[in-house]
Scaffold this motif. Structure first.
Motif, mmCIF file in Angstrom:
data_model
loop_
_atom_site.group_PDB
_atom_site.id
_atom_site.type_symbol
_atom_site.label_atom_id
_atom_site.label_comp_id
_atom_site.label_asym_id
_atom_site.label_seq_id
_atom_site.Cartn_x
_atom_site.Cartn_y
_atom_site.Cartn_z
ATOM 1 N N ILE A 85 -33.214 -5.374 28.698
ATOM 2 C CA ILE A 85 -33.885 -5.286 30.000
ATOM 3 C C ILE A 85 -34.338 -6.551 30.275
ATOM 4 C CG2 ILE A 85 -35.707 -4.060 31.267
ATOM 5 C CD1 ILE A 85 -35.298 -1.425 29.915
ATOM 6 N N ASP A 86 -33.949 -7.393 31.292
ATOM 7 C CA ASP A 86 -34.508 -8.821 31.673
ATOM 8 C C ASP A 86 -35.778 -8.641 32.525
ATOM 9 O OD1 ASP A 86 -34.649 -11.396 31.871
ATOM 10 O OD2 ASP A 86 -33.478 -11.497 33.424
ATOM 11 N N ALA A 116 -23.985 0.576 24.191
ATOM 12 C CA ALA A 116 -25.198 -0.101 23.418
ATOM 13 C C ALA A 116 -25.826 1.008 22.625
ATOM 14 C CB ALA A 116 -26.373 -0.556 24.529
ATOM 15 N N LYS A 117 -25.971 0.742 21.375
ATOM 16 C CA LYS A 117 -26.777 1.499 20.587
ATOM 17 C C LYS A 117 -28.394 1.319 20.443
ATOM 18 C CE LYS A 117 -22.989 1.692 17.048
ATOM 19 N NZ LYS A 117 -22.331 1.971 17.841
ATOM 20 N N SER A 118 -28.830 0.273 21.128
ATOM 21 C CA SER A 118 -30.258 0.156 21.261
ATOM 22 C C SER A 118 -30.320 -0.611 22.490
ATOM 23 C CB SER A 118 -30.870 -0.478 20.005
ATOM 24 O OG SER A 118 -30.481 -1.788 19.783
ATOM 25 N N LEU A 119 -31.615 -0.694 22.842
ATOM 26 C CA LEU A 119 -31.966 -1.388 24.272
ATOM 27 C C LEU A 119 -33.291 -2.355 23.662
ATOM 28 C CD1 LEU A 119 -31.092 -1.733 26.960
ATOM 29 C CD2 LEU A 119 -32.595 0.271 27.689
ATOM 30 N N THR A 120 -33.407 -3.504 24.118
ATOM 31 C CA THR A 120 -34.507 -4.344 23.898
ATOM 32 C C THR A 120 -35.152 -4.857 25.363
ATOM 33 O OG1 THR A 120 -33.187 -6.472 23.574
ATOM 34 C CG2 THR A 120 -33.711 -5.232 21.573
ATOM 35 N N VAL A 121 -36.479 -5.128 25.208
ATOM 36 C CA VAL A 121 -37.134 -5.570 26.262
ATOM 37 C C VAL A 121 -38.169 -6.584 25.698
ATOM 38 C CG1 VAL A 121 -38.606 -3.990 26.391
ATOM 39 C CG2 VAL A 121 -38.211 -5.375 28.166
ATOM 40 N N ASP A 122 -38.424 -7.710 26.691
ATOM 41 C CA ASP A 122 -39.534 -8.717 25.935
ATOM 42 C C ASP A 122 -40.633 -8.396 26.981
ATOM 43 O OD1 ASP A 122 -38.170 -9.982 23.969
ATOM 44 O OD2 ASP A 122 -37.196 -11.384 25.512
ATOM 45 N N ALA A 123 -41.566 -7.263 26.380
ATOM 46 C CA ALA A 123 -42.495 -6.707 27.311
ATOM 47 C C ALA A 123 -43.639 -7.596 27.481
ATOM 48 C CB ALA A 123 -42.832 -5.316 26.645
ATOM 49 N N SER A 124 -44.186 -7.691 28.619
ATOM 50 C CA SER A 124 -45.615 -8.559 28.765
ATOM 51 C C SER A 124 -46.508 -7.558 28.230
ATOM 52 C CB SER A 124 -45.630 -8.629 30.246
ATOM 53 O OG SER A 124 -45.815 -7.588 31.042
ATOM 54 N N ASN A 147 -43.325 -23.567 32.927
ATOM 55 C CA ASN A 147 -43.932 -24.692 33.774
ATOM 56 C C ASN A 147 -45.366 -25.063 32.870
ATOM 57 O OD1 ASN A 147 -42.074 -24.574 35.494
ATOM 58 N ND2 ASN A 147 -43.077 -23.041 36.821
ATOM 59 N N GLY A 148 -45.440 -25.175 31.873
ATOM 60 C CA GLY A 148 -46.425 -25.895 31.052
ATOM 61 C C GLY A 148 -47.635 -24.735 30.510
ATOM 62 N N GLU A 149 -47.274 -23.339 31.046
ATOM 63 C CA GLU A 149 -48.278 -22.449 30.550
ATOM 64 C C GLU A 149 -47.590 -21.668 29.367
ATOM 65 O OE1 GLU A 149 -51.510 -21.861 31.527
ATOM 66 O OE2 GLU A 149 -51.499 -23.728 32.681
ATOM 67 N N TRP A 150 -48.366 -21.311 28.582
ATOM 68 C CA TRP A 150 -47.749 -20.449 27.423
ATOM 69 C C TRP A 150 -48.122 -18.962 27.766
ATOM 70 C CZ3 TRP A 150 -44.832 -22.075 23.858
ATOM 71 C CH2 TRP A 150 -44.641 -23.617 23.666
ATOM 72 N N LEU A 151 -47.417 -18.140 27.425
ATOM 73 C CA LEU A 151 -47.462 -16.732 28.003
ATOM 74 C C LEU A 151 -46.861 -15.960 26.314
ATOM 75 C CD1 LEU A 151 -46.839 -17.886 30.934
ATOM 76 C CD2 LEU A 151 -46.853 -15.835 31.482
ATOM 77 N N ALA A 152 -47.680 -14.814 26.158
ATOM 78 C CA ALA A 152 -47.138 -13.972 24.994
ATOM 79 C C ALA A 152 -46.438 -12.956 25.735
ATOM 80 C CB ALA A 152 -48.481 -13.538 24.229
ATOM 81 N N ASN A 153 -45.542 -12.400 24.705
ATOM 82 C CA ASN A 153 -44.879 -10.972 24.906
ATOM 83 C C ASN A 153 -44.360 -10.544 23.858
ATOM 84 O OD1 ASN A 153 -42.311 -11.911 24.437
ATOM 85 N ND2 ASN A 153 -42.003 -12.443 26.588
ATOM 86 N N THR A 154 -44.061 -9.164 23.884
ATOM 87 C CA THR A 154 -43.310 -8.693 22.554
ATOM 88 C C THR A 154 -42.175 -8.210 22.728
ATOM 89 O OG1 THR A 154 -45.809 -7.848 21.976
ATOM 90 C CG2 THR A 154 -43.972 -6.808 20.951
ATOM 91 N N THR A 155 -41.308 -8.360 21.863
ATOM 92 C CA THR A 155 -39.976 -7.903 21.973
ATOM 93 C C THR A 155 -39.948 -6.358 21.276
ATOM 94 O OG1 THR A 155 -38.811 -9.978 21.666
ATOM 95 C CG2 THR A 155 -37.521 -8.114 21.241
#
Length: 170
Positions: A85-86, A116-124, A147-155
């Motif tokens: 999931i993009d 697909a056997k599984s689905l991934t997402v990089d969730a905010s 754009n020069g800012e660091w953001l965290a997310n979780t796969t």
């Protein structure tokens, strides 16, 4: 008696949807992520839709579904490849009406149908709880630079393939 809320409907992405989806993308980031990301991070993240032509190409290159309420787009989600999931964004005014769940469920079914056997997402960070409730499990934390800012997310990942139901022959 109260009036029932209209039910969301799904349809495929069309090129002419790009401006309204770019607006939903920006409104979702600005309206729903303030507890987890600062203003500079939100602006960097939302800038992905500033170039509408590029944003539209990204949406068109993936399997993108649009959720509508009374024929007006209120959210969208896209499947990249067969198992990732993009994007999954809902306008703040439509949150809590089942739009995100409907979009996610549709992508899960489509991904499963594509093998697909599984689905991934990089969730905010603000979306993690939504995905946890849907059976996704955190796999790793990520930090991305936009754009020069660091953001965290979780796969996060959800297994889609389950064995046959008890009593059903293989």
């Amino acid at each position: 008696m109260g009036q029932a809320l209209p039910k969301p409907a799904l349809r495929p992405f069309l090129g002419e949807d790009t401006p309204v989806l770019a607006a939903i993308f920006a409104a979702s980031i600005e309206g729903l992520t303030g507890d987890d990301y600062n203003e500079a991070q939100q602006q960097a993240w939302a800038s992905a839709a500033d170039d509408e032509e590029q944003f539209g190409k990204r949406l068109a290159s993936e399997l993108t579904l649009i959720a509508t309420l009374q024929n007006s787009p209120v959210g969208f989600a896209s499947l990249k490849g067969v198992d990732h999931i993009d994007m999954l964004y809902v306008h703040p005014s439509a949150v809590g009406q089942g739009v995100a769940s409907m979009l996610c469920e549709a992508l899960e079914k489509l991904a499963g149908g594509r093998g697909a056997k599984s689905l991934t997402v990089d969730a905010s960070d603000n979306a993690q709880e939504f995905f946890l409730k849907r059976g996704y499990v955190g796999m790793q934390r990520n930090t991305v630079s936009i754009n020069g800012e660091w953001l965290a997310n979780t796969t996060m990942q959800k297994m889609l393939v389950h064995g046959p139901a008890p009593g059903v022959p293989k």
